[in-house]
Design a protein around this motif. Structure first.
Motif, PDB file in Angstrom:
ATOM      1  N   THR A 191      17.102   2.915  -8.275  1.00  0.00           N
ATOM      2  CA  THR A 191      16.476   2.590  -6.992  1.00  0.00           C
ATOM      3  C   THR A 191      17.352   1.625  -6.210  1.00  0.00           C
ATOM      4  OG1 THR A 191      14.326   2.838  -8.089  1.00  0.00           O
ATOM      5  CG2 THR A 191      14.344   1.843  -5.893  1.00  0.00           C
ATOM      6  N   GLN A 192      17.920   0.659  -6.914  1.00  0.00           N
ATOM      7  CA  GLN A 192      18.903  -0.251  -6.320  1.00  0.00           C
ATOM      8  C   GLN A 192      20.154  -0.189  -7.181  1.00  0.00           C
ATOM      9  OE1 GLN A 192      16.825  -4.044  -6.172  1.00  0.00           O
ATOM     10  NE2 GLN A 192      15.879  -3.535  -4.220  1.00  0.00           N
ATOM     11  N   ASP A 193      21.039   0.730  -6.859  1.00  0.00           N
ATOM     12  CA  ASP A 193      22.212   0.939  -7.705  1.00  0.00           C
ATOM     13  C   ASP A 193      23.299  -0.081  -7.411  1.00  0.00           C
ATOM     14  OD1 ASP A 193      24.542   2.627  -6.006  1.00  0.00           O
ATOM     15  OD2 ASP A 193      22.499   2.762  -5.201  1.00  0.00           O
ATOM     16  N   LYS A 194      24.129  -0.338  -8.411  1.00  0.00           N
ATOM     17  CA  LYS A 194      25.150  -1.383  -8.320  1.00  0.00           C
ATOM     18  C   LYS A 194      26.178  -1.118  -7.224  1.00  0.00           C
ATOM     19  CE  LYS A 194      25.216  -2.936 -13.147  1.00  0.00           C
ATOM     20  NZ  LYS A 194      26.077  -2.998 -14.365  1.00  0.00           N
ATOM     21  N   GLN A 195      26.524   0.140  -7.009  1.00  0.00           N
ATOM     22  CA  GLN A 195      27.595   0.464  -6.062  1.00  0.00           C
ATOM     23  C   GLN A 195      27.095   0.690  -4.641  1.00  0.00           C
ATOM     24  OE1 GLN A 195      30.468   3.363  -7.493  1.00  0.00           O
ATOM     25  NE2 GLN A 195      29.873   2.990  -9.625  1.00  0.00           N
ATOM     26  N   GLY A 196      25.782   0.562  -4.464  1.00  0.00           N
ATOM     27  CA  GLY A 196      25.235   0.737  -3.128  1.00  0.00           C
ATOM     28  C   GLY A 196      25.333   2.155  -2.601  1.00  0.00           C
TER      29      GLY A 196
ATOM     30  N   ASP B 277       0.817  -1.207   0.000  1.00  0.00           N
ATOM     31  CA  ASP B 277       0.000   0.000   0.000  1.00  0.00           C
ATOM     32  C   ASP B 277       0.855   1.262   0.000  1.00  0.00           C
ATOM     33  OD1 ASP B 277      -2.469  -1.384   0.100  1.00  0.00           O
ATOM     34  OD2 ASP B 277      -2.151  -1.750   2.250  1.00  0.00           O
ATOM     35  N   HIS B 278       2.123   1.124   0.349  1.00  0.00           N
ATOM     36  CA  HIS B 278       3.041   2.266   0.373  1.00  0.00           C
ATOM     37  C   HIS B 278       4.310   1.890  -0.392  1.00  0.00           C
ATOM     38  CE1 HIS B 278       0.649   4.504   3.309  1.00  0.00           C
ATOM     39  NE2 HIS B 278       0.476   3.354   3.926  1.00  0.00           N
ATOM     40  N   PRO B 279       4.203   1.756  -1.702  1.00  0.00           N
ATOM     41  CA  PRO B 279       5.369   1.341  -2.471  1.00  0.00           C
ATOM     42  C   PRO B 279       6.513   2.349  -2.339  1.00  0.00           C
ATOM     43  CG  PRO B 279       3.628   2.176  -3.913  1.00  0.00           C
ATOM     44  CD  PRO B 279       3.032   2.046  -2.544  1.00  0.00           C
ATOM     45  N   VAL B 280       7.727   1.833  -2.344  1.00  0.00           N
ATOM     46  CA  VAL B 280       8.907   2.696  -2.264  1.00  0.00           C
ATOM     47  C   VAL B 280       9.024   3.482  -3.565  1.00  0.00           C
ATOM     48  CG1 VAL B 280      11.401   2.736  -2.033  1.00  0.00           C
ATOM     49  CG2 VAL B 280      10.058   1.075  -0.724  1.00  0.00           C
ATOM     50  N   PRO B 281       9.136   4.812  -3.501  1.00  0.00           N
ATOM     51  CA  PRO B 281       9.260   5.593  -4.740  1.00  0.00           C
ATOM     52  C   PRO B 281      10.501   5.177  -5.520  1.00  0.00           C
ATOM     53  CG  PRO B 281       8.816   7.023  -2.854  1.00  0.00           C
ATOM     54  CD  PRO B 281       9.123   5.669  -2.301  1.00  0.00           C
ATOM     55  N   ARG B 282      10.351   5.139  -6.824  1.00  0.00           N
ATOM     56  CA  ARG B 282      11.508   4.866  -7.666  1.00  0.00           C
ATOM     57  C   ARG B 282      12.479   6.049  -7.610  1.00  0.00           C
ATOM     58  NH1 ARG B 282       7.415   3.101 -11.858  1.00  0.00           N
ATOM     59  NH2 ARG B 282       7.466   0.833 -11.885  1.00  0.00           N
TER      60      ARG B 282
ATOM     61  N   HIS C  32      26.492   2.021 -12.799  1.00  0.00           N
ATOM     62  CA  HIS C  32      25.566   2.263 -11.690  1.00  0.00           C
ATOM     63  C   HIS C  32      24.294   1.430 -11.754  1.00  0.00           C
ATOM     64  CE1 HIS C  32      27.931   5.693 -10.253  1.00  0.00           C
ATOM     65  NE2 HIS C  32      28.117   5.973 -11.526  1.00  0.00           N
ATOM     66  N   THR C  33      23.844   1.060 -12.969  1.00  0.00           N
ATOM     67  CA  THR C  33      22.600   0.304 -13.091  1.00  0.00           C
ATOM     68  C   THR C  33      22.536  -0.386 -14.437  1.00  0.00           C
ATOM     69  OG1 THR C  33      20.182   0.466 -13.058  1.00  0.00           O
ATOM     70  CG2 THR C  33      21.367   2.319 -14.004  1.00  0.00           C
ATOM     71  N   ASP C  34      21.790  -1.470 -14.481  1.00  0.00           N
ATOM     72  CA  ASP C  34      21.486  -2.126 -15.755  1.00  0.00           C
ATOM     73  C   ASP C  34      20.135  -1.684 -16.286  1.00  0.00           C
ATOM     74  OD1 ASP C  34      23.856  -3.646 -15.844  1.00  0.00           O
ATOM     75  OD2 ASP C  34      22.988  -5.173 -14.533  1.00  0.00           O
ATOM     76  N   LEU C  35      19.379  -0.937 -15.477  1.00  0.00           N
ATOM     77  CA  LEU C  35      18.063  -0.459 -15.892  1.00  0.00           C
ATOM     78  C   LEU C  35      18.228   0.870 -16.624  1.00  0.00           C
ATOM     79  CD1 LEU C  35      15.930  -1.352 -12.753  1.00  0.00           C
ATOM     80  CD2 LEU C  35      16.115  -2.605 -14.914  1.00  0.00           C
TER      81      LEU C  35
END
Length: 376
Positions: free
Chosen positions: A117-122, A5-10, A100-103
């Motif tokens: 949102t979930q980057d490769k380098q954290g 109900d409260h999705p994490v914003p991209r 940083h991302t594959d997306l």
């Protein structure tokens, strides 16, 4: 309420190179730096493909006829396009994104969406990642890029244009609706000049004006665009970044300084286009089922023809044969032809003459028909 109900914003970044083609020419030719530059053909039928910021101060814009650009800026300097160079730099930029991302969803050679949102380098901060990307682009290519950072694609793209050139704009989730509300509707993606004029007549000038309208009212006045406009005016965009976005076509077209009218001239011209387009097909490692021909007459009337197979086109020879068969359908031409183009569409991932191992072309995205140039 559960987590759904409260999705994490991209965390979305839209990166847009600054006056990309023109900036590359200024980078590679010091004599052009600080001067008004247009990439394109300078003759009567030439078109501006890109303009430097110095040229833009005179009102020179892409897609403007060269003669009009010269009237606005008599000191305008024209540089011939070098698409191979632009594509090579685009690949460099794509490699920076991939740290940083594959997306990554490319829109063209010079812009792309990134979901970090979930980057490769954290790193965890989209703002910090955007700064790192812009710094790396400048350090490794000598070019500047602007970035928009936000929680969806629609606002990130608007934000990247907010502080151009060489700027960045960050719009947080609780700022989105207000940001959109303060913008003129003509800046909304998908709102072209005619739609903007219609909105003006209806008293809609800003995002806030648009947000005041019900979806039913929008449907009555703007048909199938109503749902998009309703959400956009409220800063809502649920589209994900799509890294597997497929190209729709591979093609190219040439505009000629002298009209071509004889059958022999046109067949020879088409052979030149076939050579270049097929090289693009092989470089992109794609196959397709449909060949399309485009011819524009001297009076600007445009004619198109196409033919589709039930299977992928086998090779260059078959592509050329189909292209010439389409040309034969319009010969002899009633008047001179000023533009000729050819495309391969009905694209899938399989490269010509292969059944596996296909890969998507880097940082090109949905491929529209690229101009091959202006033939003097």
């Amino acid at each position: 309420m559960n987590e759904a109900d409260h999705p994490v914003p991209r965390k979305i970044i839209h990166v847009d190179m600054d006056a990309f083609y023109a900036s590359v020419e200024q980078r590679d030719n010091p004599d052009l730096r600080g001067k008004p530059v247009a990439v394109g053909g300078s003759s009567g039928r030439g078109v501006v493909a890109a303009a430097s910021y110095e040229a833009r101060t005179y009102g020179v814009r892409s897609a403007m006829p060269s003669v009009s650009a010269l009237r606005r800026c008599p000191d305008l300097i024209f540089a011939k396009p070098r698409f191979d160079v632009y594509r090579a730099i685009s690949r460099q930029i794509r490699d920076i994104f991939a740290r940083h991302t594959d997306l990554i969803e490319p829109l063209s050679l010079d812009e792309a969406y990134l979901d970090v949102t979930q980057d490769k380098q954290g790193i965890g901060s989209a703002v910090k990642i955007a700064r790192m990307i812009r710094a790396a682009i400048f350090e490794e290519t000598g070019l500047t890029a602007s970035a928009g950072v936000s929680y969806n694609k629609f606002i990130a793209k608007l934000a990247s244009d907010q502080n151009k050139p060489d700027g960045m704009c960050v719009i947080l989730p609780d700022e989105g609706a207000a940001f959109v509300g303060g913008l003129p509707v003509r800046r909304f993606h998908g709102v072209g000049p005619r739609t903007a004029e219609k909105m003006e007549r209806l008293g809609i000038r800003t995002g806030a004006d648009l947000a005041a309208m019900s979806e039913e009212w929008l449907a009555r006045n703007f048909g199938s665009s109503a749902g998009y406009l309703y959400k956009a005016a409220r800063g809502i965009d649920d589209r994900p970044v799509n890294p597997s976005r497929l190209r729709k076509s591979v093609g190219g077209e040439l505009t000629y300084a002298q009209d071509k009218q004889s059958n022999a001239e046109l067949r020879s011209a088409l052979d030149d286009i076939i050579d270049i387009v097929w090289r693009r097909v092989e470089a992109a490692q794609v196959s397709g089922r449909t060949v399309g021909l485009k011819a524009r007459y001297a009076d600007f009337r445009t004619l198109t023809r196409s033919r589709s197979l039930t299977r992928n086109i086998a090779d260059r020879q078959e592509f050329a044969s189909l292209g010439h068969a389409l040309l034969d359908q319009i010969l002899p031409v009633p008047m001179g032809v000023r533009l000729l183009g050819l495309t391969l569409s009905g694209i899938d991932r399989s490269p010509p003459n292969a059944h596996s191992g296909a890969r998507a072309a880097p940082f090109v995205g949905v491929q529209q028909t690229l101009p091959l140039g202006f033939v003097e």
